[in-house]
Design a protein around this motif. Structure first.
Motif, short mmCIF file in Angstrom:
data_model
loop_
_atom_site.label_atom_id
_atom_site.label_comp_id
_atom_site.label_asym_id
_atom_site.label_seq_id
_atom_site.Cartn_x
_atom_site.Cartn_y
_atom_site.Cartn_z
N LEU A 151 0.81 -1.83 -0.41
CA LEU A 151 -0.04 0.02 0.25
C LEU A 151 0.61 1.51 -0.17
CD1 LEU A 151 -2.73 -0.69 2.61
CD2 LEU A 151 -2.82 -0.80 0.09
N ALA A 152 1.82 0.90 0.45
CA ALA A 152 3.12 2.35 0.64
C ALA A 152 3.48 2.71 -0.74
CB ALA A 152 3.91 2.16 1.75
N MET A 153 4.07 0.82 -1.01
CA MET A 153 4.29 1.63 -2.53
C MET A 153 3.85 1.98 -3.33
SD MET A 153 6.29 -1.33 -4.84
CE MET A 153 7.88 -1.77 -3.77
N ILE A 154 2.32 1.89 -3.37
CA ILE A 154 2.07 2.37 -4.66
C ILE A 154 1.12 3.68 -4.05
CG2 ILE A 154 0.92 0.16 -5.46
CD1 ILE A 154 -1.38 0.01 -3.99
N PRO A 163 -10.61 4.38 -7.46
CA PRO A 163 -10.26 3.60 -9.47
C PRO A 163 -11.57 3.35 -10.54
CG PRO A 163 -8.24 2.74 -8.64
CD PRO A 163 -9.99 2.53 -7.91
N LEU A 164 -11.54 3.99 -11.26
CA LEU A 164 -12.61 3.61 -12.23
C LEU A 164 -13.29 2.07 -12.74
CD1 LEU A 164 -15.40 4.85 -14.31
CD2 LEU A 164 -13.59 3.92 -16.67
N ASN A 165 -14.51 1.72 -11.84
CA ASN A 165 -14.97 0.24 -11.70
C ASN A 165 -13.91 -0.56 -11.03
OD1 ASN A 165 -16.72 0.16 -13.75
ND2 ASN A 165 -15.41 0.10 -15.20
N GLY A 166 -13.26 0.70 -9.69
CA GLY A 166 -12.82 -0.18 -8.93
C GLY A 166 -12.86 0.32 -7.18
N TRP A 187 -5.09 -1.54 -11.35
CA TRP A 187 -4.51 -0.22 -10.19
C TRP A 187 -3.30 0.23 -9.72
CZ3 TRP A 187 -4.11 1.96 -6.05
CH2 TRP A 187 -3.95 3.43 -6.18
N ALA A 188 -3.37 -1.22 -9.11
CA ALA A 188 -1.77 -0.79 -7.98
C ALA A 188 -1.02 -1.57 -7.96
CB ALA A 188 -3.18 -2.14 -6.63
N THR A 189 -1.75 -3.42 -8.78
CA THR A 189 -0.02 -3.95 -9.85
C THR A 189 0.72 -3.07 -10.87
OG1 THR A 189 -2.11 -5.27 -11.23
CG2 THR A 189 -1.26 -6.54 -8.88
N ALA A 190 0.10 -2.81 -11.36
CA ALA A 190 0.73 -1.82 -12.18
C ALA A 190 1.65 -0.74 -11.77
CB ALA A 190 0.17 -0.94 -13.05
N ARG A 191 1.37 -0.17 -10.04
CA ARG A 191 2.64 0.49 -9.91
C ARG A 191 4.06 -0.66 -8.95
NH1 ARG A 191 -1.85 2.56 -11.34
NH2 ARG A 191 -2.14 4.93 -11.47
#
Length: 540
Positions: A151-154, A163-166, A187-191
């Motif tokens: 959570l801190a990393m993202i 996020p849209l639809n999340g 959205w999270a895994t991309a970060r």
């Protein structure tokens, strides 16, 4: 020239013109001839395989399987499918974190019947993985829990919007608990730290080996991103594919018609061969009942009630479907709730009205709840019902509250496969691995009995009037699945000129007791006439 003669067999060809044969001759990856044993065994020079009187079928095709993702999970991800307590999750994750030293710690498979927003939080993971980012998916891959480091990393904070639809789940103080739903996961895994291509290549090899072991020689991977295209095409270039791959490229609600078409045109132009082709677009029109993101025509029937919106407005669905259909892309749609299925069928109707009919076999995957008024629309619009029968049973182990949400009034519309088939719907059946097993025989057994495999336990049949026959299920895995993959003109049956993709089974699933179907084992799998799996105890 390489010839193989398989004889002393009970060959079900799936070719109505020659439904049964005792022997088959293969040459250079193709079926050359079928006939009786005496006729074909007279040929000299061929490698001979005595099937021992066993059943031989065309290779199975799984038209909805996350092959690369599932295989990569086998290589780098803790398996949480059998965990029933938070302590078991912690033990599995602690052991996994200790065994691997990568920058990211992954887990997958926790079951919504035991875990969810109410008990699975960052604190559970922090206790065992405090020093590296960690993410664990649920068994459906529509929910995920992150630890504090992730959570801190993202950068999730008090003012981070959904996020849209999340959805980012928060506690009463507005602090993120660690749980994410739907598009918030992507959205999270991309970060977060990305899996390397060498691990993905190992994952593809692991996934293909498991698929071949269970008789699978072709697939649709229904969630293609850039790295999927890169890994699959690399395997094709190295002649390392042991099955055929078709792919559906992800489209999101953030896309416009223009961005979608530009991306898909490019991918299709780059990947258009018989063994790997990207010919389709993938849409998620809703999520799932487990996290209350399935879109229903009427509100949920449980005490909490409520409903979920479609992830695309109908106008956007109609415009995107029409544009894709006009350029002869196939459309592959995730639909759990009856409102999602209704909206997808509306989109297909709009596309047909604009572009006319053609044999696209656009697909609606899952069909968990379908309104009866929509049953005949599948046939009328030529839309294929892409079905996962393993879910159509009462599970004796995992608690399931989704039927309370569906409610008594529409309960019988849940996985109503017999009703869809009787209404004339084109259909195929498959696994959705890694959400469930990819073993076709456990899936066929459940389709036929509407009960779980006996090794899992005993449960009352789930709406037994919706059972399929063995013949219908095998069609769903062979000729129908080949058509779904747009390769029905050269695979899915054993007939002269078709690819020499076939499997030898340890029993005749058409004659054994239905409970024994799930215990079937593949003895040998041939792909283009090449042996890609052989059971250790099949000595021929």
């Amino acid at each position: 020239m390489t010839e193989i003669l398989i004889y002393n067999a009970r060959i079900r060809t799936m070719d109505p013109a020659c439904p049964m044969a005792g022997a088959v001759l293969l040459r250079d990856g193709l079926v050359v001839a079928l006939g009786d044993a005496a006729e074909l065994t007279a040929r000299a020079g061929a490698r001979r395989i005595d099937a021992g009187g066993r059943l031989v079928l065309p290779g199975f095709q799984d038209a909805h399987i996350h092959l690369l993702n599932g295989g990569t999970d086998l290589v780098e991800t803790a398996q949480l499918y059998d965990c029933t307590t938070l302590g078991e999750i912690q033990t599995a994750m602690a052991n996994h974190a200790a065994a691997q030293s990568g920058p990211m710690v992954w887990g997958a498979g926790w079951q919504s019947g035991f875990f969810g927003d109410h008990n699975l939080t960052r604190a559970v993971l922090d206790g065992v993985v405090p020093d590296r980012p960690c993410l664990i998916y649920d068994g459906n891959f529509h929910n995920a829990c992150l630890n504090s480091a992730a959570l801190a990393m993202i950068g999730v904070g008090a003012d981070t919007p959904d996020p849209l639809n999340g959805h980012i789940v928060r506690d009463a103080r507005g602090v993120a608990t660690g749980m994410l739903h739907e598009e918030a996961i992507n959205w999270a895994t991309a970060r977060l730290p990305q899996t390397g291509d060498e691990v993905r290549r190992q994952g593809l090899r692991a996934g293909m080996a498991l698929a071949n072991k269970h008789g699978i020689t072709g697939v649709i991977d229904p969630w293609i991103l850039d790295h999927h295209a890169r890994i699959y095409s690399g395997a094709l270039e190295r002649d390392a594919l042991t099955l055929r791959v078709a792919g559906a490229c992800l489209v999101t609600a953030a896309d416009t018609v223009e961005t979608m078409m530009t991306r898909l045109r490019s991918l299709r132009a780059a990947h258009g061969g018989q063994d790997f082709h990207l010919n389709a677009a993938k849409f998620f029109l809703d999520g799932g009942l487990e996290n209350r993101t399935a879109a229903m025509l009427a509100p949920y029937a449980d005490t909490a009630g409520g409903n979920a919106p479609l992830m695309f407005p109908q106008e956007q669905i109609d415009a995107m479907f029409t544009a894709l259909d006009a350029e002869r892309f196939q459309i592959h749609v995730h639909c759990i709730g009856d409102a999602a299925t209704h909206a997808a069928l509306n989109g297909f109707a709009a596309a047909r009205a604009a572009n006319g009919a053609w044999p696209s076999l656009h697909q609606i995957a899952h069909c968990q709840v379908v309104d009866p008024t929509d049953f005949p629309r599948f046939a009328a619009l030529g839309v294929m019902a892409n079905l996962q029968p393993l879910w159509a049973c009462n599970d004796p182990i995992i608690p399931d509250e989704t039927m309370l949400m569906i409610g008594a009034d529409r309960a019988a519309q849940t996985y109503a496969f017999r009703s869809l088939i009787d209404a004339g719907a084109p259909y195929c059946i498959n696994s959705d691995w890694a959400v469930t097993t990819l073993n076709p025989f456990e899936i066929i057994g459940t389709a036929v009995m509407r009960e779980p495999p006996r090794a899992r336990g005993v449960a009352e049949p789930f709406f037994p009037d919706e059972r399929m026959t063995v013949a219908e299920a095998v069609l769903g895995y062979t000729t129908h699945a080949a058509a779904a993959c747009w390769r029905g003109h050269y695979t899915g049956a054993l007939k002269p000129g078709y690819s020499a993709d076939l499997i030898v089974l340890d029993r005749d699933i058409f004659s054994v007791h239905p409970y024994a179907i799930a215990e079937t084992r593949v003895l040998m799998t041939l792909f283009k006439g090449r042996e890609v799996y052989r059971a250790p105890y099949f000595s021929n």
